[in-house]
Write a protein that holds these residues in place. Structure first.
Motif, short mmCIF file in Angstrom:
data_model
loop_
_atom_site.label_atom_id
_atom_site.label_comp_id
_atom_site.label_asym_id
_atom_site.label_seq_id
_atom_site.Cartn_x
_atom_site.Cartn_y
_atom_site.Cartn_z
N PHE A 10 -26.75 -40.43 56.45
CA PHE A 10 -28.67 -39.82 55.52
C PHE A 10 -28.00 -38.82 54.43
O PHE A 10 -28.21 -38.84 53.47
CB PHE A 10 -29.11 -39.11 56.00
CG PHE A 10 -29.78 -40.35 56.71
CD1 PHE A 10 -30.04 -41.41 56.33
CD2 PHE A 10 -31.38 -39.94 58.23
CE1 PHE A 10 -30.09 -42.44 57.43
CE2 PHE A 10 -31.41 -40.86 58.82
CZ PHE A 10 -31.89 -42.38 58.54
N GLN A 11 -27.15 -37.35 54.33
CA GLN A 11 -26.97 -36.24 53.59
C GLN A 11 -26.06 -37.08 52.74
O GLN A 11 -25.62 -36.49 51.53
CB GLN A 11 -26.47 -35.69 54.13
CG GLN A 11 -27.71 -34.26 55.60
CD GLN A 11 -27.00 -33.27 55.14
OE1 GLN A 11 -25.35 -32.69 55.39
NE2 GLN A 11 -28.03 -32.32 56.12
N LYS A 12 -24.91 -38.20 53.34
CA LYS A 12 -23.83 -38.43 52.85
C LYS A 12 -24.54 -39.65 51.80
O LYS A 12 -24.16 -39.75 50.26
CB LYS A 12 -22.68 -39.35 53.34
CG LYS A 12 -21.53 -39.64 52.72
CD LYS A 12 -20.74 -39.86 53.86
CE LYS A 12 -19.32 -41.09 52.79
NZ LYS A 12 -18.36 -41.65 53.50
N LYS A 13 -25.64 -40.27 52.28
CA LYS A 13 -26.21 -41.74 51.17
C LYS A 13 -26.80 -40.50 49.88
O LYS A 13 -26.84 -41.43 48.95
CB LYS A 13 -26.57 -41.83 51.91
CG LYS A 13 -26.51 -43.00 52.32
CD LYS A 13 -27.81 -44.40 52.73
CE LYS A 13 -26.62 -45.62 54.06
NZ LYS A 13 -27.78 -45.74 54.55
N LEU A 14 -27.07 -39.33 50.22
CA LEU A 14 -28.05 -38.03 49.50
C LEU A 14 -26.77 -37.55 48.45
O LEU A 14 -27.47 -37.57 47.56
CB LEU A 14 -28.49 -37.18 49.84
CG LEU A 14 -30.25 -37.04 49.38
CD1 LEU A 14 -30.83 -37.70 49.20
CD2 LEU A 14 -30.45 -35.03 50.46
N TYR A 15 -25.85 -37.32 48.99
CA TYR A 15 -24.60 -36.86 47.76
C TYR A 15 -23.97 -38.30 47.13
O TYR A 15 -23.99 -37.76 45.79
CB TYR A 15 -23.24 -36.52 48.63
CG TYR A 15 -23.53 -35.22 48.91
CD1 TYR A 15 -22.79 -34.26 47.56
CD2 TYR A 15 -24.24 -35.06 50.28
CE1 TYR A 15 -22.70 -33.22 47.77
CE2 TYR A 15 -23.62 -33.29 50.31
CZ TYR A 15 -23.06 -32.51 49.22
OH TYR A 15 -23.03 -30.88 49.46
N GLU A 16 -24.30 -39.53 47.43
CA GLU A 16 -23.78 -40.84 46.85
C GLU A 16 -24.58 -40.77 45.05
O GLU A 16 -24.20 -41.21 44.59
CB GLU A 16 -23.71 -42.16 47.77
CG GLU A 16 -22.19 -41.43 48.47
CD GLU A 16 -22.16 -42.52 49.34
OE1 GLU A 16 -23.02 -43.31 49.80
OE2 GLU A 16 -21.08 -42.35 49.92
N LEU A 17 -25.74 -40.65 45.70
CA LEU A 17 -26.88 -40.15 44.52
C LEU A 17 -26.38 -39.73 43.42
O LEU A 17 -26.94 -39.76 41.84
CB LEU A 17 -28.25 -40.08 44.91
CG LEU A 17 -29.69 -41.15 46.01
CD1 LEU A 17 -30.68 -40.30 46.06
CD2 LEU A 17 -29.18 -42.58 45.42
N ARG A 18 -25.57 -38.49 43.44
CA ARG A 18 -25.13 -38.52 42.81
C ARG A 18 -23.52 -38.83 41.83
O ARG A 18 -23.10 -37.51 40.85
CB ARG A 18 -24.85 -36.61 42.87
CG ARG A 18 -26.36 -36.40 43.78
CD ARG A 18 -26.31 -34.71 43.83
NE ARG A 18 -25.90 -33.89 43.46
CZ ARG A 18 -26.05 -32.99 44.06
NH1 ARG A 18 -25.07 -32.88 45.27
NH2 ARG A 18 -24.64 -31.38 43.10
N LYS A 19 -23.71 -39.60 42.19
CA LYS A 19 -22.84 -40.36 42.00
C LYS A 19 -22.05 -40.84 40.09
O LYS A 19 -21.89 -41.23 39.21
CB LYS A 19 -22.33 -41.66 41.99
CG LYS A 19 -20.89 -41.31 43.33
CD LYS A 19 -20.21 -42.27 44.38
CE LYS A 19 -19.22 -41.52 45.48
NZ LYS A 19 -18.64 -42.64 46.30
N VAL A 20 -23.69 -40.80 39.83
CA VAL A 20 -24.24 -42.04 38.65
C VAL A 20 -24.58 -40.91 37.76
O VAL A 20 -24.00 -39.58 37.49
CB VAL A 20 -25.72 -43.03 38.31
CG1 VAL A 20 -25.63 -43.42 39.50
CG2 VAL A 20 -26.58 -41.38 39.57
#
Lengths: 272, 391
Positions: free
Chosen positions: B184-194
């Protein structure tokens, strides 16, 4: 086009006004306890030098220095590191390395052949290697900052100051005074100790000619000589007051920003 | 600066991160639950959870001075351990039933020494030895076995002192639970790629800090909801000048993040303790026959390492390079506490690498809790301007 820059340093306030391509620097104003007041005093002095009646005649002003966000009349602020790079390059285009030693900071700044800052290093939070260090020493030696910076106090037999902390170095100097060491030997030792610290910062960004010295401590001729010895190169003097370089750089930025703003407005109006 | 998150769960997590204790800790204790404190990411929460305990990552949130701790520590010790120990001496961690200290760096290790002599309510304190070397050819299995043996000792310590049994199925369940948190934390991080991340670095830090202060089951539920809340929102369009990656020890000071945001920098990814290092690399094998071995392997072979591990420089550079590409990073900040020996010496190596690779790099020395921010702000602003000048 009339633009301005105001450098609110930790110890002094400086302002510069640029009318077309000519720079007018105000007097160096000792910092008051009210940053806005220091900025106004510095700018008033620059206005007088430039022969302007009111600050309203200046179209764009950039604030810089430790108090850059407190310059009441600035349109925006830019760090003093960028401004010293910009100002030194404006004054002497062959400059690639700038050593800025101010009241509480010292910085080594590398700029490209286009005058853009590529790298910088800054002292960590302590006062070693800054103007504050000299102030403490001048007080102990009762010789004033002029005495520390005077050519007549350069000795061939300097003492060694090993403490970099200004509080400990002060005790060290008191010991030297009590050992009846000569004042020029102590002063030269102090300048060498600061120069060593500064040069280690400069090495991190690389020593590339021309090297120049800015900030209030650029007026310390003993320090300048010690730096030249350690760097193995001569420090190129600037054709303007090196203590006002931050304010000059801010004014040059102000001109660039104003030109960019006008170009954008022109683009928008031509589209309409 | 707020990203403008509209999420009740986020507000709750931010509240938990903003205080040392929280209502979930109080509820846990009311129901007879025990709490085990720990310090370093190498101390596996999985074993603590498998024992039925709540793992609590000790932090100095809200601390403003270290005068109590300075009776035990020296100014040569980093501000992180001094602030945390100060809190301990003020009784802020009295809710802990036991404390596990790791041999992360020498500063944190001294917490173990001082914890034994200081008048603290929590009497149980244990020192877990973590291996210091990796990458020596042919030694990997020996190192894993050594750490496995250390973990077995720690497990025994908890079992004997609290009369619990930490079984293989319990360990597997705990691994699953923590892997879920990592996911879940990884998914949260991935939201910051944009381009305009819906969650800022400071907000992300709060979410991560909260995770190490409450029961994992509950936390995973919160993360699920938060991901749902954020998946539908667009980040506020910001006029930032540089996307930054930040590396170094744990950042648990929101003010420090705000210095970047105020100066036009968007921190999109990190390599910090309890930051991306927790979730970004891989997961622990859930099916392993010997879960302790799997946990040991993960902690000495798989995670991105802090520089206290001898021979970890190459591993760190690889991780940083990979993250830089994935998150479109313009510049790197190497930050560490004054007196931090592992990071302090590795920043020079990182600096040389960045210079060779042409990556803008800023080295910042700071205190665990920011007080004097003027010089930090000047450095940060100038660095972001430098990146802007290159573009």
């Amino acid at each position: 086009m009339i633009v301005g820059g105001c450098d609110l340093g930790s110890t002094t306030g400086k302002a510069a006004i640029m009318i077309d391509d000519k720079i007018y620097c105000g007097d160096i104003i000792p910092a008051t306890t009210k940053p806005a007041l220091t900025a106004t005093m510095a700018m008033d002095s620059a206005l007088k030098k430039a022969g302007l009646k009111s600050i309203d005649e200046i179209e764009y002003i950039i604030g810089t220095g430790y108090g850059r966000q407190k310059v009441p009349f600035a349109s925006e602020d830019i760090s003093e590191i960028s401004c010293h790079g910009k100002g030194a390059y404006w004054a002497l285009q062959s400059v690639r390395t700038i050593i800025d030693i101010g009241g509480q900071d010292c910085k080594a700044i590398a700029i490209s052949d286009k005058g853009v800052v590529t790298q910088f290093e800054m002292n960590e939070r302590c006062a070693a290697g800054t103007g504050r260090f000299f102030q403490v020493m001048a007080k102990v030696l009762t010789c004033g900052l002029e005495g520390i910076g005077s050519v007549s106090n350069i000795s061939d037999n300097p003492v060694s100051i090993s403490n970099q902390c200004s509080v400990f170095a002060e005790s060290e100097v008191i010991t030297l005074i009590n050992d009846e060491k000569s004042i020029p030997d102590i002063i030269t030792g102090i300048n060498q100790s600061v120069a060593k610290r500064v040069v280690s910062l400069v090495r991190r960004v690389g020593i590339h000619d021309d090297v120049t010295l800015t900030g209030g401590c650029s007026k310390n001729l003993g320090l300048k000589k010690a730096l030249e010895n350690l760097l193995g190169t001569t420090i190129k003097p600037l054709p303007v007051d090196p203590q006002s370089i931050g304010a000059i750089g801010a004014a040059v930025f102000a001109k660039e920003k104003l030109l960019a703003k006008r170009a954008k407005e022109l683009e928008v109006s031509s589209k309409e | 600066m707020k990203s403008g998150i509209k999420s009740e769960v986020y507000d709750k997590l931010a509240g938990i991160a903003g205080n040392v204790s929280n209502s979930e800790i109080e509820n846990w204790q009311k129901q007879g639950g025990k709490i085990v404190g720990y310090f370093c990411p190498f101390i596996p929460e999985e074993i603590i959870i498998a024992g039925g305990f709540l793992p609590y990552k000790v932090r100095g949130t809200g601390s403003s001075d270290t005068s109590e701790a300075d009776e035990y520590f020296d100014t040569k010790n980093c501000s992180f351990v001094r602030h945390c120990f100060n809190h301990a001496l003020l009784g802020k961690f009295d809710f802990l039933d036991a404390m596990i200290v790791g041999t992360g760096c020498d500063h944190t290790r001294r917490i173990f020494d001082n914890w034994q002599v200081a008048p603290l309510k929590t009497k149980l304190v244990y020192l877990l030895d973590h291996p210091r070397t990796m990458g020596t050819e042919g030694m990997e299995e020996t190192i894993i076995s050594y750490y496995r043996a250390q973990l077995a000792k720690m497990k025994e310590y908890l079992e004997n002192n609290f009369g619990v049994e930490i079984t293989v199925p319990k360990l597997r369940n705990a691994i699953k639970l923590c892997n879920e948190t990592r996911l879940f934390q990884k998914k949260l991080y991935e939201l910051r790629k944009v381009e305009n991340p819906p969650i800022t670095a400071a907000e992300m830090a709060s979410v991560l800090m909260a995770g190490a202060s409450i029961p994992k089951e509950q936390y995973n539920e919160y993360l699920k909801t938060l991901l749902k809340d954020l998946s539908s929102v667009q980040g506020v369009k910001k006029d930032y000048q540089a996307r930054l990656m930040i590396i170094g020890p744990a950042i648990e000071d929101p003010l420090f993040y705000s210095l970047f945001e105020e100066n036009g920098g968007e921190i999109v990814i990190d390599d910090t303790c309890f930051g991306a290092r927790y979730s970004m690399k891989s997961f622990i094998d859930e099916e392993a026959e010997d879960p302790l071995h799997a946990i040991a392997k993960y902690n000495v072979s798989d995670v991105p390492f802090c520089p206290k591990i001898n021979g970890s420089h190459k591993n760190r550079i690889e991780f940083i390079d990979k993250m830089m590409k994935e998150y479109k990073v313009d510049g790197i900040i190497g930050q560490g506490y004054v007196a931090c020996d592992p990071w302090g010496s590795s920043f020079g190596m990182l600096s040389a690498h960045m210079k060779d690779a042409g990556i803008p790099y800023l080295r910042l020395e700071r205190e665990y809790i920011s007080t004097e921010t003027g010089q930090l702000s000047t450095r940060i602003q100038a660095f972001i301007e430098t990146i802007g000048g290159r573009k």
